[in-house]
Design a protein around this motif. Structure first.
Motif, PDB file in Angstrom:
ATOM      1  N   GLY A 288       0.812  -1.204   0.000  1.00  0.00           N
ATOM      2  CA  GLY A 288       0.000   0.000   0.000  1.00  0.00           C
ATOM      3  C   GLY A 288       0.849   1.258   0.000  1.00  0.00           C
ATOM      4  N   ALA A 289       1.824   1.325   0.909  1.00  0.00           N
ATOM      5  CA  ALA A 289       2.697   2.499   0.991  1.00  0.00           C
ATOM      6  C   ALA A 289       3.561   2.632  -0.254  1.00  0.00           C
ATOM      7  CB  ALA A 289       3.575   2.409   2.242  1.00  0.00           C
ATOM      8  N   ASP A 290       4.049   1.504  -0.777  1.00  0.00           N
ATOM      9  CA  ASP A 290       4.883   1.541  -1.980  1.00  0.00           C
ATOM     10  C   ASP A 290       4.120   2.126  -3.164  1.00  0.00           C
ATOM     11  OD1 ASP A 290       6.998   0.472  -0.626  1.00  0.00           O
ATOM     12  OD2 ASP A 290       6.665  -1.586  -1.306  1.00  0.00           O
ATOM     13  N   ALA A 291       2.850   1.766  -3.291  1.00  0.00           N
ATOM     14  CA  ALA A 291       2.044   2.283  -4.401  1.00  0.00           C
ATOM     15  C   ALA A 291       1.649   3.735  -4.157  1.00  0.00           C
ATOM     16  CB  ALA A 291       0.805   1.412  -4.594  1.00  0.00           C
ATOM     17  N   ALA A 292       1.251   4.063  -2.931  1.00  0.00           N
ATOM     18  CA  ALA A 292       0.779   5.419  -2.623  1.00  0.00           C
ATOM     19  C   ALA A 292       1.867   6.457  -2.837  1.00  0.00           C
ATOM     20  CB  ALA A 292       0.267   5.477  -1.191  1.00  0.00           C
ATOM     21  N   ARG A 293       3.096   6.139  -2.443  1.00  0.00           N
ATOM     22  CA  ARG A 293       4.176   7.124  -2.578  1.00  0.00           C
ATOM     23  C   ARG A 293       4.499   7.426  -4.038  1.00  0.00           C
ATOM     24  NH1 ARG A 293       9.377   5.314  -3.498  1.00  0.00           N
ATOM     25  NH2 ARG A 293       9.666   3.061  -3.632  1.00  0.00           N
ATOM     26  N   LEU A 294       4.086   6.518  -4.930  1.00  0.00           N
ATOM     27  CA  LEU A 294       4.253   6.727  -6.369  1.00  0.00           C
ATOM     28  C   LEU A 294       2.997   7.319  -6.997  1.00  0.00           C
ATOM     29  CD1 LEU A 294       6.106   3.412  -7.260  1.00  0.00           C
ATOM     30  CD2 LEU A 294       7.114   5.673  -6.916  1.00  0.00           C
ATOM     31  N   ALA A 295       2.086   7.812  -6.147  1.00  0.00           N
ATOM     32  CA  ALA A 295       0.833   8.444  -6.579  1.00  0.00           C
ATOM     33  C   ALA A 295      -0.104   7.467  -7.274  1.00  0.00           C
ATOM     34  CB  ALA A 295       1.113   9.640  -7.480  1.00  0.00           C
ATOM     35  N   GLU A 296       0.029   6.169  -6.970  1.00  0.00           N
ATOM     36  CA  GLU A 296      -0.899   5.179  -7.501  1.00  0.00           C
ATOM     37  C   GLU A 296      -2.072   5.032  -6.538  1.00  0.00           C
ATOM     38  OE1 GLU A 296       1.120   1.521  -8.156  1.00  0.00           O
ATOM     39  OE2 GLU A 296       2.693   2.427  -9.406  1.00  0.00           O
ATOM     40  N   ALA A 297      -3.245   4.768  -7.076  1.00  0.00           N
ATOM     41  CA  ALA A 297      -4.443   4.584  -6.267  1.00  0.00           C
ATOM     42  C   ALA A 297      -4.953   3.157  -6.460  1.00  0.00           C
ATOM     43  CB  ALA A 297      -5.521   5.580  -6.663  1.00  0.00           C
ATOM     44  N   GLY A 298      -5.499   2.563  -5.392  1.00  0.00           N
ATOM     45  CA  GLY A 298      -6.034   1.216  -5.528  1.00  0.00           C
ATOM     46  C   GLY A 298      -6.355   0.574  -4.202  1.00  0.00           C
ATOM     47  N   ARG A 299      -6.495  -0.758  -4.243  1.00  0.00           N
ATOM     48  CA  ARG A 299      -6.791  -1.557  -3.062  1.00  0.00           C
ATOM     49  C   ARG A 299      -5.800  -2.719  -3.005  1.00  0.00           C
ATOM     50  NH1 ARG A 299     -13.216  -2.862  -4.092  1.00  0.00           N
ATOM     51  NH2 ARG A 299     -14.008  -0.706  -4.229  1.00  0.00           N
ATOM     52  N   ARG A 300      -5.430  -3.116  -1.796  1.00  0.00           N
ATOM     53  CA  ARG A 300      -4.543  -4.276  -1.636  1.00  0.00           C
ATOM     54  C   ARG A 300      -4.842  -4.957  -0.302  1.00  0.00           C
ATOM     55  NH1 ARG A 300       0.328  -3.286  -4.633  1.00  0.00           N
ATOM     56  NH2 ARG A 300      -0.390  -2.624  -6.680  1.00  0.00           N
ATOM     57  N   SER A 301      -4.469  -6.227  -0.218  1.00  0.00           N
ATOM     58  CA  SER A 301      -4.486  -6.974   1.049  1.00  0.00           C
ATOM     59  C   SER A 301      -3.050  -7.412   1.322  1.00  0.00           C
ATOM     60  CB  SER A 301      -5.395  -8.202   0.950  1.00  0.00           C
ATOM     61  OG  SER A 301      -6.721  -7.829   0.672  1.00  0.00           O
ATOM     62  N   TYR A 302      -2.601  -7.260   2.580  1.00  0.00           N
ATOM     63  CA  TYR A 302      -1.234  -7.648   2.936  1.00  0.00           C
ATOM     64  C   TYR A 302      -1.098  -7.640   4.456  1.00  0.00           C
ATOM     65  CZ  TYR A 302      -1.058  -2.512   2.954  1.00  0.00           C
ATOM     66  OH  TYR A 302      -1.334  -1.189   3.157  1.00  0.00           O
ATOM     67  N   PRO A 303      -0.027  -8.225   5.003  1.00  0.00           N
ATOM     68  CA  PRO A 303       0.197  -8.189   6.448  1.00  0.00           C
ATOM     69  C   PRO A 303       0.471  -6.760   6.912  1.00  0.00           C
ATOM     70  CG  PRO A 303       1.469  -9.944   5.420  1.00  0.00           C
ATOM     71  CD  PRO A 303       0.944  -9.092   4.314  1.00  0.00           C
ATOM     72  N   GLY A 304      -0.228  -6.337   7.977  1.00  0.00           N
ATOM     73  CA  GLY A 304      -0.042  -4.993   8.500  1.00  0.00           C
ATOM     74  C   GLY A 304       1.142  -4.891   9.431  1.00  0.00           C
ATOM     75  N   PHE A 305       1.229  -3.775  10.164  1.00  0.00           N
ATOM     76  CA  PHE A 305       2.367  -3.535  11.045  1.00  0.00           C
ATOM     77  C   PHE A 305       2.486  -4.599  12.138  1.00  0.00           C
ATOM     78  CE2 PHE A 305       1.592   0.670   9.249  1.00  0.00           C
ATOM     79  CZ  PHE A 305       2.873   1.091   8.945  1.00  0.00           C
ATOM     80  N   ASP A 306       1.345  -5.153  12.582  1.00  0.00           N
ATOM     81  CA  ASP A 306       1.383  -6.163  13.642  1.00  0.00           C
ATOM     82  C   ASP A 306       1.315  -7.584  13.089  1.00  0.00           C
ATOM     83  OD1 ASP A 306      -1.193  -6.238  12.723  1.00  0.00           O
ATOM     84  OD2 ASP A 306      -2.145  -5.715  14.634  1.00  0.00           O
ATOM     85  N   GLY A 307       1.429  -7.740  11.776  1.00  0.00           N
ATOM     86  CA  GLY A 307       1.426  -9.065  11.163  1.00  0.00           C
ATOM     87  C   GLY A 307       0.060  -9.563  10.752  1.00  0.00           C
ATOM     88  N   ARG A 308      -1.000  -8.937  11.236  1.00  0.00           N
ATOM     89  CA  ARG A 308      -2.343  -9.365  10.847  1.00  0.00           C
ATOM     90  C   ARG A 308      -2.684  -8.864   9.456  1.00  0.00           C
ATOM     91  NH1 ARG A 308      -6.380  -7.470  15.401  1.00  0.00           N
ATOM     92  NH2 ARG A 308      -5.067  -5.588  15.256  1.00  0.00           N
ATOM     93  N   GLU A 309      -3.499  -9.637   8.738  1.00  0.00           N
ATOM     94  CA  GLU A 309      -3.897  -9.260   7.397  1.00  0.00           C
ATOM     95  C   GLU A 309      -4.769  -8.003   7.435  1.00  0.00           C
ATOM     96  OE1 GLU A 309      -3.695 -10.396   3.213  1.00  0.00           O
ATOM     97  OE2 GLU A 309      -2.607 -10.960   5.030  1.00  0.00           O
ATOM     98  N   VAL A 310      -4.481  -7.052   6.557  1.00  0.00           N
ATOM     99  CA  VAL A 310      -5.261  -5.819   6.478  1.00  0.00           C
ATOM    100  C   VAL A 310      -5.784  -5.633   5.059  1.00  0.00           C
ATOM    101  CG1 VAL A 310      -3.983  -4.661   8.323  1.00  0.00           C
ATOM    102  CG2 VAL A 310      -3.239  -4.382   5.948  1.00  0.00           C
ATOM    103  N   GLU A 311      -6.918  -4.966   4.980  1.00  0.00           N
ATOM    104  CA  GLU A 311      -7.456  -4.519   3.698  1.00  0.00           C
ATOM    105  C   GLU A 311      -7.149  -3.031   3.605  1.00  0.00           C
ATOM    106  OE1 GLU A 311      -8.779  -6.525   1.494  1.00  0.00           O
ATOM    107  OE2 GLU A 311      -8.667  -8.265   2.827  1.00  0.00           O
ATOM    108  N   SER A 312      -6.528  -2.616   2.504  1.00  0.00           N
ATOM    109  CA  SER A 312      -6.106  -1.223   2.423  1.00  0.00           C
ATOM    110  C   SER A 312      -6.609  -0.549   1.151  1.00  0.00           C
ATOM    111  CB  SER A 312      -4.575  -1.118   2.463  1.00  0.00           C
ATOM    112  OG  SER A 312      -4.010  -1.443   1.211  1.00  0.00           O
ATOM    113  N   VAL A 313      -6.722   0.766   1.235  1.00  0.00           N
ATOM    114  CA  VAL A 313      -6.929   1.631   0.070  1.00  0.00           C
ATOM    115  C   VAL A 313      -5.873   2.717   0.169  1.00  0.00           C
ATOM    116  CG1 VAL A 313      -9.383   1.159  -0.186  1.00  0.00           C
ATOM    117  CG2 VAL A 313      -8.653   3.034   1.293  1.00  0.00           C
ATOM    118  N   PHE A 314      -5.450   3.249  -0.956  1.00  0.00           N
ATOM    119  CA  PHE A 314      -4.334   4.181  -0.940  1.00  0.00           C
ATOM    120  C   PHE A 314      -4.371   5.068  -2.171  1.00  0.00           C
ATOM    121  CE2 PHE A 314      -3.197  -0.018  -2.461  1.00  0.00           C
ATOM    122  CZ  PHE A 314      -2.822   0.246  -3.772  1.00  0.00           C
ATOM    123  N   SER A 315      -3.685   6.213  -2.062  1.00  0.00           N
ATOM    124  CA  SER A 315      -3.607   7.144  -3.184  1.00  0.00           C
ATOM    125  C   SER A 315      -2.542   8.184  -2.870  1.00  0.00           C
ATOM    126  CB  SER A 315      -4.955   7.834  -3.411  1.00  0.00           C
ATOM    127  OG  SER A 315      -4.909   8.686  -4.544  1.00  0.00           O
ATOM    128  N   GLY A 316      -2.105   8.893  -3.892  1.00  0.00           N
ATOM    129  CA  GLY A 316      -1.174   9.986  -3.685  1.00  0.00           C
ATOM    130  C   GLY A 316      -1.909  11.252  -3.285  1.00  0.00           C
TER     131      GLY A 316
END
Length: 331
Positions: A288-316
């Motif tokens: 999510g952060a990798d895409a957002a910092r490049l001004a990309e918008a979208g949705r992703r699922s991945y392990p969060g800061f505490d290791g639990r799976e998170v659903e995210s949305v992101f944008s620049g």
């Protein structure tokens, strides 16, 4: 099976129909469950996207408002007159204006360091003191109304003629010593040497001193006469409290949601909910952060800061002419 073989067709046929009906109901139930789950997940994702858009707008409005305030104030002829007045008073203080101002407004200030701004008039009858008593209360009110930390009037040589808070940078030269390479010194220097009227804004840094240290940034704009002559610079020190309030708001995210800001390098630029010790500037390494910092918008699922799976949305998001990424995650 022998039992079924011994049954008459008149009995076997209804049983088969019942079995088929039960199977159909089971399949329908599974499909309905999956459809309902997918619908709920889509609604949740859309809520996150709506929240993301709202926070992008709030951050953009905050950025635009501050830039507009600085442009308008720097372009005001009243600001030009004020700067000229302070410069004239500075020159009339004699050969050691820096030493006098530091003693009168800092060393002998009866208020503690964080409250030096409460001194309007130090008691000496001179042009600078009279001007300070006239203009200072209005600048204090401006800080309170606009959510600023400090305000600076700087002459064309880089001397900080006036500041609200009277910290270590007051009466210093922005073009010399340690101050020259500081975030404040760099934006003042850029505003003095630039040809345009657009404000210059530093990266997020530390502002204040002593017990007032906090995250913030500096912005500066040239001040010119009606004929276009460079008179000096107007500069703001801006705390990041408003940015943090927007990003960290629990509105629409509840207890399981988290929002944060990263810069163009992926460095964390806002506190993390439930992780108060997170170091500012640390690299956030997730999709999510990798895409957002490049001004990309979208949705992703991945392990969060505490290791639990998170659903995210992101944008620049663009703030003060710089690119950032905004991420919202929910467990």
């Amino acid at each position: 099976m022998a039992f079924l073989n011994n049954l008459r067709l008149s009995v076997k046929l209804p049983l088969m129909l019942v079995a088929l009906a039960l199977l159909a109901l089971s399949v329908t139930g599974v499909l309905a469950y999956r459809e309902a789950r997918n619908l709920l997940e889509e609604e949740a994702a859309q809520r996150r996207e709506t929240t993301l858009e709202q926070r992008q707008m709030e951050l953009g409005d905050w950025s635009a408002q501050l830039l507009g305030d600085l442009r308008a104030l720097a372009a005001s002829q009243a600001t030009g007159r004020t700067l000229r007045d302070f410069l004239g008073a500075w020159k009339r203080l004699g050969d050691t204006p820096v030493a006098y101002l530091r003693e009168a407004y800092v060393t002998k200030n009866p208020n503690p360091p964080g409250e030096r701004y409460k001194l309007d008039f130090p008691g000496d009858v001179n042009d600078y003191g009279v001007l300070h008593r006239r203009y200072h209360p209005g600048f204090v009110t401006l800080l309170e109304e606009k959510g600023l930390y400090d305000l600076f009037l700087v002459d064309a040589q880089g001397n900080i003629l006036y500041s609200v808070r009277k910290e270590a940078n007051f009466a210093a030269g922005a073009n010399a010593g340690e101050l020259k390479e500081s975030p404040l010194g760099r934006v003042i220097g850029a505003a003095l040497t630039g040809q345009g009227a657009e404000p210059v804004v530093s990266a997020f840094a530390t502002i204040g001193e002593g017990g007032q240290l906090q995250r913030g940034f500096y912005m500066a704009s040239p001040v010119r006469s009606a004929e276009g002559t460079l008179l000096g610079v107007l500069a703001f020190a801006v705390p990041l409290a408003r940015l943090d309030a927007i990003v960290l708001s629990s509105r629409s995210l509840g207890a399981t949601g988290r929002a944060y800001l990263v810069d163009a390098d992926g460095g964390l630029q806002s506190p993390l909910k439930d992780l108060p010790g997170a170091e500012m500037g640390r690299k956030v390494d997730n999709p999510g952060a990798d895409a957002a910092r490049l001004a990309e918008a979208g949705r992703r699922s991945y392990p969060g800061f505490d290791g639990r799976e998170v659903e995210s949305v992101f944008s620049g998001v663009t703030l003060f002419g710089r690119s950032y990424g905004l991420v919202i995650e929910q467990t």
